[in-house]
Scaffold this motif. Structure first.
Motif: not given
Lengths: 170, 510
Positions: B220-231, B377-384, B388-393
Motif C-alpha cells: 500500500f505504501v508503494d502504491h502511494y509513492t508510485g514505487g515498483r512498476r512492472i515493465e 509460463i504465459r499465465f505467470f507473465v499475465q500475473v506479473l 501489487a496493491h490489488l494483490l495485497a487486497v
C-alpha cells in the motif's frame, strides 16, 4: 555526516528505549504474578530471565543510539525499504488502515457472514484506502475474491465459513 | 517395502496429488511476483490445511515450499527482478539472456536445473536423514536442550545487519511463547486473568502477522509513492534445453546440487547464499568466465540448481532433529505439528509412513513444478502485470480468514491485526522478523527440555557439560555467537575509524 546514520541512530534510540521499558515492565509483572515453583527452575525462571536478557540487549541498543556508534561497515542497506521517502503520517495511516480493516473484517464475518463481509471489505479497501474509482475493478474484485474464497475454502477445502448472526445469506 | 507401498497409495491418491499441484501453483505464483515471497504463501496456506487429511496437507505445504523456491526465477529472467532472494543470482545472467532474445530457453533451462537440484537433494536427504535421526535418538533432555540452543544460535545467521537486533528478535520470540498456561506445572503466565490468553499466542497467528501483514502495508505504501512498476513483458514460452545442453552442464549441475544441499543443511544459511556460491563456482570453473554476467547459460544453471537443492538440505535438520533452518521450514514445521507430526528422531519411529509420504510429495511437487512452469509460463507473465496493491487486497482477506480458521475465533483475527502492526513497527526500526519465528518455534521445546534435564539431575547444572553431545552443541552455540560478536565489534570499530578519518580530513580546511 550523512542523514542516514543519524536516522539509524535515532531509530536505535527509539527502539532501545521502548523495548527497555517493555522488558522492565515484563520482568516486574512476571516477578509479581508468576510463582517460582517447587524447584529452582519453575514456571517463573524462563520468562523472568528472558525479560532480563531483553532488558540488557535493549540497553545496549539504546546505548548505541545515545553514543552514536556508527553502523558496521557491512551494514549498508542495498535494498531500501518500501516507500523510503513516504511521510510518517501517511505510513502510520496505512498501518492503522490495514490493521483496522483486518480487525473490522474479523468482526463483520461473524455478524453478517463470510460472503457479504468479504465483498464489503474488499470494496471498502479499494475505494477508501486505495482510492480506486473504476466501478468494474471494484465490483469485479469484491465479488471475485468473495466468491473465489468461498468456493476454495468452504466448498473445496470444506472449511467452516461464518454464516452471520445479524444476517445470514447461506 | 510394504510401508512404502502403503505410503504411495496415500500420497498418490487424487486428493493428495491435487493438493500438491495446488500448493505448487500457489508457490510458483507467490514466488514469481517480486516482493510477494513464498514464505507469505506458506503462512497463509497453513491454516487452510487444517481441514485436509494429513497426506494432502503435507502435499499442500511442500508444494508451496518447492513451487515458491522455483517461481522466483521467472521475473529474475524476464524482468531482471528476483521474485525471491534465492533467485537474485539468477538475474546476473538470466536477464542478459532475455535481452539477447533467449528468454524461452533460459526459462526452460532454469526449470530443468531446478528439478535436477531438487531431486538430487532429495536423494541425499533420504540417505542422510535416517542416520542423523538414529544418532539423535540417543539424546536425553540435556543433549536435546544443547541441540536446540545450537539451532537457536543460527539467529546470528538470520540477524541480517545487526547482531544485537537479531538477538532481541530471538528473545522476543521466546518471550511470546511463554504466555499462557505453563505446560509442566499448569501455572498461568502473563494471562492477566483472561480466558483467551490462557491458550497463549497461536504460532500461526504470529506467523501470519509477522510475514503477511507487513507485506500488505508495504504494498500500500508503494502504491502511494508510485514505487515498483512492472515493465511490459513480451509473450514468451518455456523452451526445454536439448539433451546435449543438459549433458554439457551435467557435472556443473551435480556439483551445484551437492553444494546447495550442504548449504541448506546448515540452519540459518538458505537459498541466496547457496545460489551465489554456486554462481561463483560456475564462473571459476568455466572455460569462459568473461562471458558471465553477459548472458551465459551456466550462470542460470548453477544458481537455479543450488537454490532448489537447498530444499532437500533444509529438510535434513528439520525432519531428523526438528530444527528449522529458515522461515519457510519453520512454517513447514508448524504445519506438520498441526497434523500431529512432530519432526525429530521420534518421527521416524512413530510415523514412518508419513516420512515416505513426505518424500513422495517432494517428487510429485518437482514434477508439478516442471509441468506448471512449462505449460503455464504465459499465465505467470499475465500475473506479473497485476499491480501489487490489488494483490495485497486479496492477501488481507486470506490473512484474516486464515487466522479465523485456526480456532474459528475473532480474537485470533484481532490478534493478527495487533501483532501485524507491532511486527511492522519492529521491521521499521530494523529488528529482523525471521529470528522471532525461530524463537517462537523452538521456545517451548527449549524450556521443556531444560527444565526436565534440571529435574532429572536434581538441580545440578553440570548435566549440560557432563554429557559430551550436550557440551559439544552448547560449545558450538557459544562459538557461533562469540564469532558473530567479534565480527560485529570489529566492523563497528572499523566504521568508527573510517568516520574519524573522514572528520579529521574535514577539520583542517575549516
Amino acid at each position: 555526516m550523512s542523514a542516514e546514520p543519524d536516522q539509524s541512530r535515532r531509530l536505535d534510540l527509539i527502539a532501545g528505549g521502548i523495548l527497555l521499558l517493555f522488558a522492565l515492565a515484563w520482568t516486574a509483572t512476571v516477578w509479581r504474578t508468576v510463582p517460582p515453583g517447587f524447584d529452582g527452575i519453575g514456571p517463573r525462571a524462563f520468562p523472568f530471565w528472558l525479560g532480563v536478557a531483553l532488558a540488557v540487549l535493549s540497553a545496549v541498543l539504546f546505548g548505541r543510539g545515545l553514543r552514536g556508534s556508527p553502523p558496521p561497515a557491512d551494514a549498508e542497506d542495498d535494498d531500501p525499504p518500501a516507500g523510503a521517502t513516504v511521510s510518517t503520517g501517511l505510513r502510520l495511516g496505512l498501518v492503522a488502515a490495514v490493521c483496522g480493516i483486518i480487525a473490522v473484517y474479523g468482526v463483520l464475518m461473524q455478524k453478517i457472514g463470510f460472503l457479504p463481509a468479504t465483498a464489503l471489505t474488499v470494496a471498502a479497501t479499494l475505494v477508501v484506502v486505495l482510492g480506486e474509482r473504476r466501478p468494474l475493478i471494484v465490483a469485479g474484485m469484491a465479488l471475485g475474491i468473495a466468491v473465489g474464497a468461498w468456493l476454495a475454502f468452504g466448498q473445496v477445502l470444506g472449511a467452516y465459513m461464518p454464516r452471520g448472526t445479524w444476517i445470514s445469506l447461506f | 517395502m510394504d510401508l512404502l507401498l502403503t505410503a504411495a497409495q496415500v500420497a498418490l491418491a487424487p486428493a493428495a496429488l491435487l493438493a500438491v499441484l495446488a500448493g505448487t501453483l500457489l508457490g510458483v505464483i507467490f514466488g514469481a511476483i517480486p516482493g510477494l515471497t513464498f514464505t507469505v504463501a506458506m503462512a497463509l496456506v497453513v491454516p487452510m490445511s487444517f481441514s485436509l487429511e494429513t497426506a494432502p496437507a503435507i502435499g499442500l505445504l511442500l508444494g508451496t515450499y518447492i513451487g515458491g523456491m522455483t517461481g522466483g526465477s521467472v521475473p529474475a529472467i524476464l524482468l531482471g527482478i528476483p521474485g525471491t532472494p534465492s533467485a537474485a543470482a539468477t538475474v546476473l545472467d538470466g536477464y542478459p539472456l532475455t535481452r539477447r532474445g533467449k528468454a524461452s530457453l533460459a526459462l526452460g533451462t532454469a526449470v530443468v536445473a531446478s528439478a535436477f537440484g531438487g531431486i538430487v537433494s532429495l536423494i541425499v536427504m533420504v540417505v542422510s536423514v535416517d542416520m542423523v535421526a538414529k544418532l539423535a535418538l540417543r539424546f536425553g533432555p540435556a543433549e536435546t536442550f544443547g541441540l536446540l540452543v545450537f539451532g537457536l544460535s543460527t539467529i546470528c545467521g538470520l540477524a541480517q545487519k545487526s547482531l544485537v537486533k537479531g538477538l532481541i528478535a530471538g528473545v522476543l520470540g521466546l518471550m511470546v511463547m511463554t504466555i499462557g498456561i505453563d505446560e509442566m506445572e499448569g501455572v498461568q503466565r502473563l494471562t492477566f486473568g483472561t480466558v483467551v490468553m490462557q491458550q497463549g499466542i497461536s504460532l500461526l497467528v504470529a506467523m501470519i502477522a509477522l510475514f503477511a501483514v507487513p507485506h500488505v502495508i508495504d504494498a500500500f505504501v508503494d502504491h502511494y509513492t508510485g514505487g515498483r512498476r512492472i515493465e511490459a513483458v513480451a509473450d514468451v514460452r518455456a523452451e526445454l534445453p536439448t539433451i546435449r545442453d543438459i549433458l554439457r552442464d551435467f557435472w556443473l549441475m551435480l556439483r551445484c546440487a551437492l553444494l546447495g544441499t550442504g548449504i541448506g543443511a546448515i540452519p540459518g544459511t538458505g537459498g541466496p547464499i547457496a545460489a551465489f556460491l554456486a554462481y561463483a563456482h560456475a564462473q571459476k570453473s568455466s572455460k569462459r568466465p568473461e562471458r558471465f554476467g553477459k548472458g551465459e547459460m551456466a550462470g542460470v544453471v548453477a544458481p537455479e540448481t543450488a537454490n532448489n537443492a537447498v530444499t532437500g538440505g533444509a529438510m535434513i535438520p528439520l525432519l531428523s532433529l526438528g530444527i528449522p533452518g529458515d522461515p519457510a521450514t519453520a512454517i513447514l514445521l508448524s504445519g506438520l505439528l498441526i497434523h500431529g507430526l512432530i519432526p525429530g528422531p521420534m518421527l521416524f519411529i512413530q510415523n514412518p509412513g508419513e516420512i515416505y509420504q513426505i518424500y513422495l510429495a517432494i517428487i510429485v511437487a518437482y514434477v508439478s513444478v516442471v509441468a506448471i512452469q512449462l505449460l503455464g509460463i504465459r499465465f505467470f507473465v499475465q500475473v506479473l502485470r497485476v499491480p501489487a496493491h490489488l494483490l495485497a487486497v486479496g492477501i488481507i482477506i486470506m490473512c484474516a480468514y486464515g487466522a479465523f480458521a485456526i480456532r474459528n475465533s475473532v480474537f485470533d483475527v484481532i490478534s493478527v491485526a495487533v501483532l501485524g502492526a507491532m511486527a511492522y513497527g519492529l521491521m521499521r526500526v530494523g529488528i529482523p522478523l525471521t529470528p522471532i519465528i525461530l524463537g517462537l518455534v523452538l521456545g517451548p521445546a527449549i524450556e521443556r527440555e531444560f527444565r526436565t534435564a534440571m529435574i532429572l539431575s536434581e538441580g545440578d547444572p553440570s548435566v549440560f557439560v557432563g554429557s559430551l553431545p550436550a557440551a559439544v552443541f552448547l560449545g558450538l552455540a557459544v562459538l557461533i555467537v562469540g564469532t558473530q560478536v567479534v565480527r560485529a565489534t570489529r566492523a563497528t570499530l572499523s566504521a568508527r575509524r573510517t568516520e574519524d578519518k573522514a572528520s579529521a580530513s574535514v577539520t583542517p580546511s575549516e
